[in-house]
Enzyme design. Structure first.
Site, PDB file in Angstrom:
ATOM      1  CB  CYS B  81     -12.183  47.031   7.166  1.00 48.90           C
ATOM      2  SG  CYS B  81     -10.787  47.395   8.213  1.00 48.90           S
ATOM      3  CG  HIS B 173     -10.562  43.084   5.043  1.00 51.29           C
ATOM      4  ND1 HIS B 173     -10.944  44.237   4.401  1.00 51.29           N
ATOM      5  CD2 HIS B 173      -9.810  43.467   6.094  1.00 51.29           C
ATOM      6  CE1 HIS B 173     -10.430  45.278   5.038  1.00 51.29           C
ATOM      7  NE2 HIS B 173      -9.742  44.839   6.069  1.00 51.29           N
ATOM      8  CD  GLU B 175     -12.217  42.973   1.267  1.00 54.81           C
ATOM      9  OE1 GLU B 175     -13.105  42.451   1.971  1.00 54.81           O
ATOM     10  OE2 GLU B 175     -11.485  43.909   1.651  1.00 54.81           O
TER      11      GLU B 175
END
Lengths: 304, 210
Positions: B81, B173, B175
């Site tokens: 991002c 994302h 994560e």
């Protein structure tokens, strides 16, 4: 909301719990600054703020002016959204879900259901689960934080005592929340239901916090942070980032102070950097001790 | 053991550290240039690109220059991002501070405000048959790429995952979900780069590493 795309296997889902909680995750380690116009918003963005909070008057002025404090003029909010590329937050009154609907329709990225404004409902908060955009809410202790999360808050901040420049209440609230989490982490399972009852928190969230040892959402400090050292203090106590309200634009050199607080929030563990950024910042906001406030003047007592 | 640095100035760095550790590698929070000396790869997390540009740009510590030099020397870097914006040669309508290492052009905030942020599943061949759960938060997209950039995933609006040699970017994302395949893909890039370097040093000092 689920939108079918051309490829039926590829569902696009907006406003899910995951999507709402993710925005604050991207703000961690950052500073969110109160701004009252587009010019201040630009100063905040240029200083490295991760988001701005759009409002008509900073808390110190709300205190000084008295009267009813409400959601900002949509025109002002829109101008601030146009002026910056970072996320824009705005405040709605506690329980005023129509103000929140208006803010969502304007395209703000997050609503702060805030005790800094006059409460619209002294009994009930907004059902934040029913909105597409995330909400941040203030809390003084773990029970209050988990009630707000139960209502759908995607981010928690300490209430502190906004508009004072006195960090003592933010410290009190952060220590209360984090201390209760540490307590829960060591509590035997059979005590959790009674603990949930005693602090008025949803049992499922108590279980989750006991298991994870942290809140299920991002937790910032707010309410009285005025210096780089204040910001670093809150970070060392264990919050994920800070809100600075009146502290910046009520000080002598807002741009310089804003940059210093941003740096202090990132390098909060490095006293040499903190000393460097704290030099020659000019006049801090004058402030007023939280202890000198009457019960009626304490914003933190609004909402529970 | 592979050691991955995660730029910890701001954003979702703790989530990246946890994901790398779950993959069985070591992860360290990087805030100063000297910490970069012994990492095998670097992750630039999600966050606010203007804030990071500010923190790296007017910093007494030359972390910006150190990252750029190591990237040019072949250090594998993965940007999510905001990290993809930070790596891009070109940002539409902006001259903000960045590494400008990767031959891509990005559009910041390509989907609009947070109410348009979304999650979806994307088919990414490089990660196997199972679609990847992807979360886009005020996300950028890659609008164009140079000749040696490989596009790894698309959505209707544009490119959302791409690789150019040692550089990897995603607009989403990974994560914040529990699927570790993107992190594993990056770790494979890192271990390939590490092996080719150590292999070269022993067998042929003149060979050029990928």
């Amino acid at each position: 909301m689920v939108i079918e795309t051309k490829d039926a296997s590829n569902k696009i889902s907006t406003g899910t719990e995951l999507v709402k909680k993710a925005l604050p995750q991207m703000l961690k380690g950052g500073v969110i600054m109160d701004v009252v116009n587009a010019e201040q918003a630009k100063i905040a963005e240029d200083a490295g703020a991760v988001a701005v909070m759009a409002l008509e008057r900073v808390p110190a002025d709300i205190r000084a002016d008295g009267g009813v404090a409400r959601m900002s003029d949509p025109e002002l909010v829109s101008k601030i959204i146009e002026a910056v590329s970072i996320p824009v937050m705005a405040k709605a009154r506690i329980g005023h879900f129509v103000e929140a609907q208006i803010l969502q329709s304007l395209g703000v990225d997050c609503v702060d259901e805030s005790e800094v404004l006059t409460a619209a409902d002294e009994e009930y908060h907004i059902d934040k689960n029913s909105f597409t955009i995330p909400f941040v809410c203030g809390a003084r202790n773990l029970g209050e934080a988990l009630r707000r999360i139960g209502e759908g808050a995607a981010m928690i901040r300490t209430k502190g005592e906004a508009g004072t420049g006195d960090v003592v209440e933010a410290v009190r609230h952060a220590r209360a929340i984090l201390g209760e989490i540490r307590l829960l982490s060591n509590m035997p399972r059979e005590e959790l239901m009674t603990y949930a009852k005693n602090i008025g928190a949803p049992y499922e969230l108590i279980l989750k916090v006991a298991q994870d040892g942290k809140l299920p959402v991002v937790n910032f400090a707010a309410g009285g942070i005025a210096t780089p050292a204040d910001a670093a203090l809150m970070m060392q106590i264990g919050v994920d980032g800070v809100f600075v309200g009146s502290g910046i634009f009520k000080s002598g050199d807002p741009g310089k102070r804003a940059r210093a607080i941003v740096k202090a929030t990132t390098f909060y563990q490095d006293p040499a950097i903190l000393a460097e950024v704290s030099r020659n910042l000019g006049e801090p906001m004058v402030g007023r001790t939280a202890r000198s406030l009457s019960e009626l003047e304490q914003l933190a007592l609004r909402g529970n | 053991m592979i050691k991955i640095g995660v730029l910890g100035l701001q954003g979702s760095f703790a989530e990246h550290i946890a994901a790398i550790e779950k993959c069985g590698a070591q992860a360290v929070d990087i805030r100063h240039s000297w910490q970069l000396a012994d990492v095998d790869g670097l992750i630039i997390p999600g966050g606010e690109s203007t804030a990071i540009a500010k923190l790296t740009g007017d910093n007494a510590d030359p972390i910006f220059d150190t990252i750029k030099k190591r990237v040019e020397a072949g250090l594998p870097v993965y940007g999510t991002c905001m990290g993809s914006i930070f790596l891009a040669k070109e940002i539409e309508g902006s001259e903000q501070g960045r590494l400008a290492c990767m031959d891509i052009k990005v559009r910041r905030n390509a989907f609009g405000p947070q109410r348009n942020s979304f999650e979806t599943s994307i088919k990414i061949d490089a990660l196997g048959a199972e679609p990847f759960p992807s979360v886009f938060i005020r996300a950028p997209i890659v609008v164009s790429v140079g000749a040696d950039v490989k596009v790894l995933a698309n959505v209707a609006e544009g490119i959302v995952m791409a690789r150019q040699k040692n550089l990897l970017v995603t607009a989403f994302h990974p994560e914040i979900t529990s699927d570790l395949r993107v992190h594993q893909y990056f770790l494979d890039m890192v271990s390939a780069s590490k092996q080719s370097k150590t292999g070269c040093a022993v067998a042929n000092p003149d060979c050029v590493t990928a």
